[in-house]
Every structure is written in structure tokens, then in C-alpha cells.
Design a protein around this motif. Structure first.
Motif, mmCIF file in Angstrom:
data_model
loop_
_atom_site.group_PDB
_atom_site.id
_atom_site.type_symbol
_atom_site.label_atom_id
_atom_site.label_comp_id
_atom_site.label_asym_id
_atom_site.label_seq_id
_atom_site.Cartn_x
_atom_site.Cartn_y
_atom_site.Cartn_z
ATOM 1 N N ASP A 1 0.728 -1.311 -0.385
ATOM 2 C CA ASP A 1 0.036 0.318 -0.395
ATOM 3 C C ASP A 1 1.003 1.335 0.341
ATOM 4 N N VAL A 2 1.603 1.354 0.672
ATOM 5 C CA VAL A 2 2.532 2.482 0.446
ATOM 6 C C VAL A 2 4.133 2.801 -0.469
ATOM 7 N N ARG A 3 4.107 1.319 -0.821
ATOM 8 C CA ARG A 3 5.122 1.628 -2.321
ATOM 9 C C ARG A 3 4.205 0.511 -3.419
ATOM 10 N N PRO A 4 3.675 1.239 -3.727
ATOM 11 C CA PRO A 4 2.717 0.031 -5.095
ATOM 12 C C PRO A 4 3.646 -0.022 -6.090
ATOM 13 N N GLY A 5 3.784 -1.230 -6.740
ATOM 14 C CA GLY A 5 4.034 -1.682 -8.132
ATOM 15 C C GLY A 5 5.493 -1.534 -7.652
ATOM 16 N N ASP A 6 6.329 -1.567 -7.046
ATOM 17 C CA ASP A 6 8.303 -1.878 -5.728
ATOM 18 C C ASP A 6 8.265 -2.981 -6.241
ATOM 19 N N ALA A 7 8.761 -3.760 -7.275
ATOM 20 C CA ALA A 7 9.305 -5.375 -6.493
ATOM 21 C C ALA A 7 10.476 -5.426 -5.792
ATOM 22 N N ASP A 8 11.512 -4.492 -5.493
ATOM 23 C CA ASP A 8 11.763 -4.840 -4.155
ATOM 24 C C ASP A 8 11.334 -4.652 -3.096
ATOM 25 N N ALA A 9 10.327 -3.794 -2.971
ATOM 26 C CA ALA A 9 9.599 -3.334 -1.524
ATOM 27 C C ALA A 9 9.079 -5.163 -1.680
ATOM 28 N N ALA A 10 8.463 -5.314 -2.997
ATOM 29 C CA ALA A 10 7.495 -5.727 -2.610
ATOM 30 C C ALA A 10 8.147 -7.794 -2.213
ATOM 31 N N LYS A 11 9.592 -7.376 -2.681
ATOM 32 C CA LYS A 11 10.341 -9.225 -1.924
ATOM 33 C C LYS A 11 10.674 -8.969 -0.668
ATOM 34 N N ALA A 12 11.069 -7.983 -0.706
ATOM 35 C CA ALA A 12 11.259 -6.912 1.245
ATOM 36 C C ALA A 12 10.322 -7.476 2.082
ATOM 37 N N PHE A 13 8.854 -7.292 1.446
ATOM 38 C CA PHE A 13 7.454 -7.312 2.070
ATOM 39 C C PHE A 13 7.763 -8.683 2.858
ATOM 40 N N GLN A 14 7.788 -9.428 1.875
ATOM 41 C CA GLN A 14 6.973 -11.393 1.981
ATOM 42 C C GLN A 14 8.676 -11.474 2.430
ATOM 43 N N ALA A 15 9.729 -11.351 2.165
ATOM 44 C CA ALA A 15 10.565 -11.589 3.146
ATOM 45 C C ALA A 15 10.469 -11.438 4.503
ATOM 46 N N PHE A 16 10.112 -10.493 5.044
ATOM 47 C CA PHE A 16 9.781 -9.679 6.492
ATOM 48 C C PHE A 16 8.371 -10.897 7.005
ATOM 49 N N GLN A 17 7.657 -11.437 6.436
ATOM 50 C CA GLN A 17 5.875 -11.778 6.792
ATOM 51 C C GLN A 17 6.860 -13.533 6.754
ATOM 52 N N VAL A 18 7.711 -14.187 6.221
ATOM 53 C CA VAL A 18 8.649 -15.065 5.991
ATOM 54 C C VAL A 18 8.915 -15.291 7.447
ATOM 55 N N ALA A 19 9.508 -14.772 7.948
ATOM 56 C CA ALA A 19 10.446 -14.202 8.842
ATOM 57 C C ALA A 19 9.732 -13.750 10.257
ATOM 58 N N TYR A 20 8.717 -13.412 10.173
ATOM 59 C CA TYR A 20 7.428 -13.419 11.455
ATOM 60 C C TYR A 20 6.720 -14.753 11.135
ATOM 61 N N GLU A 21 6.709 -15.663 10.297
ATOM 62 C CA GLU A 21 6.275 -16.566 10.467
ATOM 63 C C GLU A 21 6.709 -17.884 10.990
ATOM 64 N N VAL A 22 8.053 -17.510 10.472
ATOM 65 C CA VAL A 22 9.465 -18.113 11.374
ATOM 66 C C VAL A 22 9.269 -18.540 12.881
ATOM 67 N N LEU A 23 8.813 -16.749 13.198
ATOM 68 C CA LEU A 23 9.413 -16.658 14.535
ATOM 69 C C LEU A 23 7.898 -16.582 14.979
ATOM 70 N N ARG A 24 6.918 -17.112 14.702
ATOM 71 C CA ARG A 24 5.795 -16.635 16.013
ATOM 72 C C ARG A 24 5.163 -18.263 15.278
ATOM 73 N N GLN A 25 5.539 -19.234 14.360
ATOM 74 C CA GLN A 25 5.577 -20.254 15.141
ATOM 75 C C GLN A 25 6.102 -21.364 16.398
ATOM 76 N N ALA A 26 7.714 -20.996 16.121
ATOM 77 C CA ALA A 26 8.471 -21.011 16.946
ATOM 78 C C ALA A 26 7.752 -20.551 18.435
ATOM 79 N N GLU A 27 7.481 -19.554 18.225
ATOM 80 C CA GLU A 27 6.973 -19.081 19.454
ATOM 81 C C GLU A 27 5.659 -19.532 20.042
ATOM 82 N N GLU A 28 4.689 -20.611 19.643
ATOM 83 C CA GLU A 28 3.780 -21.748 19.649
ATOM 84 C C GLU A 28 4.595 -22.082 20.137
ATOM 85 N N ARG A 29 5.339 -23.172 18.935
ATOM 86 C CA ARG A 29 5.727 -24.028 20.109
ATOM 87 C C ARG A 29 6.021 -24.452 21.141
ATOM 88 N N ARG A 30 7.134 -22.968 21.437
ATOM 89 C CA ARG A 30 7.704 -22.880 23.204
ATOM 90 C C ARG A 30 6.605 -23.058 24.083
#
Ligand SMILES: [Zn+2]
Length: 177
Positions: A144-173
Motif C-alpha cells: 500500500d505504501v510502495r505500490p508497484g515496487d518489486a524490490d519492496a514487495a520482495k522485502a515485504f515477503q521476506a519480512f512476512q516469512v521471517a515473522y511467520e517462522v518466529l511466530r510458529q516457533a513461539e507457539e511451539r514453545r
């Protein structure tokens, strides 16, 4: 994008002349198997390791978003790299082994360590800190902030994946805790 023709000669590390033979410059090639683009994006081989892969922009983004840098390697090279990873990463392999034994004792898997690095956090970061860092970073590159910015989209995806990894690990703990 036009690609140089592939060569069967892929040693490691992959240094080779790039472009025309009259071009004297030697360029480091992307470490991703089969890629002939210049590898000018360093990515850590293991959390806190000084050793780096050198990927092209596309494969650096892929490495950061999926962690699946063994994909596309033939079996022998994949094993060789896995062996190197284990050696570089022995401290973290141990952490992964004991990772789920305690509750929030700081034991982290290699995936978690990489995810923390993506979010710019230390290994002992609390889940609150993870949430905070993720929100702040994701906000900067949100579509929404960086529409059409492919690099931003990739970074956004990387942050989502990283968060998901850590969220799931937290749940397991929490379940084990
Ligand atoms: Zn590449």
C-alpha cells in the motif's frame, strides 16, 4: 533479460570472465547453481557467519524469502554445501537440537536465527521485540505504501516469512512450556 549461455564448468567459488572475451574485468558470478548473472549481493551462509554467498539480485531475494538455496543443485553439490553449512553452523545445529527443550530459554533453530537476522534482531530478542520489528519493517515496504515496487514487495515477503517462522516457533514453545 538476456542470459549468457550456460557452461558445464561451474567450480566453486565461481569466478569467471563475464560478457565479451575482450572485457578484461572478471566478475564474481551468482552462487546459485546454473545462474550466470553477476553475484554482487552478499548473503550470510549461516547466522552470524562471516562467510557469504554472493547472489545476483534475483537470487538474493529468493534466498532471503525462501531459505531454499539447495533447490536446483544436483545431489553431490547439495551434499557438499550441506556439509559446509553444518561445519559453519555447528553451534546453531546444537541450538536447534535443544531448541524445543525449554520455554523461551533462547534456544533457536537455524531458521529462527536467519529470520531474526532478516528482522535485524539479536538471538535473544523477545517475541514482543520480534512483533515490533516486523511491524516497523513491514510497514516501510508495504504494498500500500510502495505500490508497484518489486524490490519492496520482495522485502515485504521476506519480512512476512521471517515473522511467520518466529511466530510458529513461539507457539511451539508455549505448547511445550
Ligand atoms: Zn542468480
Amino acid at each position: 533479460m538476456s542470459r549468457a549461455k550456460r557452461s558445464l564448468d561451474w567450480g566453486f567459488p565461481r569466478w569467471r570472465g563475464y560478457g565479451s572475451s575482450r572485457d578484461a574485468a572478471t566478475v564474481r558470478l551468482c552462487d546459485r547453481h546454473g545462474c550466470e548473472d553477476p553475484g554482487n549481493c552478499p548473503a550470510p551462509k549461516a547466522p552470524n557467519s562471516p562467510e557469504r554467498w554472493y547472489f545476483c539480485e534475483k537470487h538474493a531475494a529468493e534466498y532471503n524469502s525462501k531459505w531454499d538455496y539447495f533447490a536446483g543443485l544436483d545431489e553431490a553439490e547439495a551434499q557438499a554445501r550441506a556439509k559446509t553449512e553444518r561445519r559453519d553452523n555447528s553451534g546453531f545445529a546444537e541450538a536447534a537440537h535443544y531448541g524445543w527443550a525449554g520455554s523461551g530459554d533462547g534456544g533457536r533453530s537455524a531458521d529462527e536465527m536467519r529470520a531474526l537476522e532478516v528482522l535485524g534482531l539479536e538471538s535473544d530478542a523477545s517475541f514482543e521485540a520480534v512483533k515490533k520489528a516486523w511491524r516497523a519493517k513491514a510497514k516501510e515496504v508495504h504494498p500500500d505504501v510502495r505500490p508497484g515496487d518489486a524490490d519492496a514487495a520482495k522485502a515485504f515477503q521476506a519480512f512476512q516469512v521471517a515473522y511467520e517462522v518466529l511466530r510458529q516457533a513461539e507457539e511451539r514453545r508455549e505448547w511445550k512450556g
